[in-house]
Design a protein around this motif. Structure first.
Motif, PDB file in Angstrom:
ATOM      1  N   VAL A  56      -7.775   3.639  -1.756  1.00 51.38           N
ATOM      2  CA  VAL A  56      -6.895   2.589  -2.275  1.00 51.38           C
ATOM      3  C   VAL A  56      -7.029   1.323  -1.422  1.00 51.38           C
ATOM      4  CG1 VAL A  56      -4.467   1.944  -2.563  1.00 51.38           C
ATOM      5  CG2 VAL A  56      -5.243   4.195  -3.293  1.00 51.38           C
ATOM      6  N   HIS A  66      -8.126  -2.448  -2.478  1.00 51.72           N
ATOM      7  CA  HIS A  66      -7.120  -3.483  -2.218  1.00 51.72           C
ATOM      8  C   HIS A  66      -7.724  -4.649  -1.423  1.00 51.72           C
ATOM      9  CE1 HIS A  66      -2.809  -4.176  -0.442  1.00 51.72           C
ATOM     10  NE2 HIS A  66      -3.044  -4.991  -1.433  1.00 51.72           N
ATOM     11  N   ARG A 100      -1.343   5.894  -6.127  1.00 47.42           N
ATOM     12  CA  ARG A 100      -0.015   5.988  -5.510  1.00 47.42           C
ATOM     13  C   ARG A 100       0.782   7.150  -6.100  1.00 47.42           C
ATOM     14  NH1 ARG A 100       3.425   2.160  -2.900  1.00 47.42           N
ATOM     15  NH2 ARG A 100       5.597   2.810  -3.010  1.00 47.42           N
ATOM     16  N   GLU A 131       0.848  -1.189   0.000  1.00 51.47           N
ATOM     17  CA  GLU A 131       0.000   0.000   0.000  1.00 51.47           C
ATOM     18  C   GLU A 131       0.884   1.240   0.000  1.00 51.47           C
ATOM     19  OE1 GLU A 131      -3.072   0.305   2.859  1.00 51.47           O
ATOM     20  OE2 GLU A 131      -4.155  -1.385   2.043  1.00 51.47           O
ATOM     21  N   PRO A 132       0.501   2.311  -0.647  1.00 50.03           N
ATOM     22  CA  PRO A 132      -0.635   2.332  -1.577  1.00 50.03           C
ATOM     23  C   PRO A 132      -0.295   1.540  -2.828  1.00 50.03           C
ATOM     24  CG  PRO A 132       0.542   4.433  -1.655  1.00 50.03           C
ATOM     25  CD  PRO A 132       1.191   3.617  -0.586  1.00 50.03           C
ATOM     26  N   GLY A 156      -5.084   1.434  -7.428  1.00 49.80           N
ATOM     27  CA  GLY A 156      -4.161   1.764  -6.346  1.00 49.80           C
ATOM     28  C   GLY A 156      -2.834   2.291  -6.855  1.00 49.80           C
TER      29      GLY A 156
END
Ligand SMILES: Nc1ncnc2c1ncn2[C@@H]1O[C@H](COP(=O)(O)OP(=O)(O)OP(=O)(O)O)[C@@H](O)[C@H]1O
Ligand SMILES: [Mg+2]
Length: 207
Positions: free
Chosen positions: A71, A75, A48, A37-38, A44
């Motif tokens: 995000v 995810h 990012r 993450e991100p 995502g």
């Protein structure tokens, strides 16, 4: 199969440890996915870029907090839950604890509000274990200065910011009990791998 999230300051050694664990899982024939993450989805990865960009109209703290959560929701639904349902290990580089550390600790947004947002985006899904690689800020800055690429928006923050992030991580670990494993990131990569594997064996998650 278990869901592990790796946390810590930039340069703490998260990627190194995740790769080491992945090699061990592969050697034991354990299905796994490595994610971060991100990121963790096409959406995502696009967000990012928005989050880390330094020029143009960089997100203000509350926009930043929400982008991370958007995000994360994507995810969790698209990658993490399906992987766990398929009985795969999930090794995630940063998760909800990063929002508490960076957006609440670092950016000083109210912690309860970040917790609420985390619950919203994850629908309450938590890692089975958070592995915190705890690193003094000086050492983080030293490791980052050795890198070729330009620093992102977080890496450009001052020492006090990073101190608050570190403290917010340690507080979460203290409150988190069995769900947290804190390792000193000053240990060698080989030793960190040993410490993590012995913890997973102790929990009977791994042979
Ligand atoms: N245990 C360690 N001791 C000393 N140096 C380390 C250790 N683990 C990794 N490093 C080195 O520190 C740097 C950062 O490591 P790594 O990329 O694994 O950290 P990271 O937490 O994933 O960083 P980032 O948040 O930037 O992705 C690399 O140069 C790596 O070789
Ligand atoms: Mg990394």
């Amino acid at each position: 199969m278990h869901f592990l999230a790796f946390e810590g300051l930039d340069g703490a050694g998260k990627s190194t440890l995740i790769h080491g664990l992945q090699r061990e899982l592969e050697a034991q024939g354990q299905a796994n996915v490595m994610t971060r993450e991100p990121g963790g989805s096409a959406l995502g990865d696009e967000v990012r870029e928005l989050l880390l960009r330094v020029q143009d109209d960089a997100p203000v703290p509350r926009a930043e907090a929400l982008l991370y959560q958007a995000v994360r929701a994507q995810h969790v639904e698209r990658l993490i839950k399906p992987a766990l349902a398929a009985r795969k290990w999930v090794l995630c580089d940063r998760f909800a604890a990063s929002s508490v550390a960076f957006q609440s600790g670092g950016r000083e947004i109210n912690e309860d509000e970040i917790h609420w947002l985390n619950g919203f985006s994850t629908r309450g899904l938590q890692p089975d274990l958070y592995v915190l690689l705890d690193l003094p800020v000086d050492e983080s800055l030293k490791r980052l200065s050795g890198r070729a690429q330009d620093p992102d928006r977080f890496e450009r923050e001052n020492r006090e910011f990073h101190e608050r992030v570190r403290t917010a991580y340690l507080r979460q670990a203290q409150a988190g009990g069995e769900r947290w494993l804190v390792l000193s990131a000053l240990e060698t990569p080989v030793r960190l791998q040993e410490l993590l594997l012995s913890e997973l064996k102790k929990r009977k998650w791994l042979n």
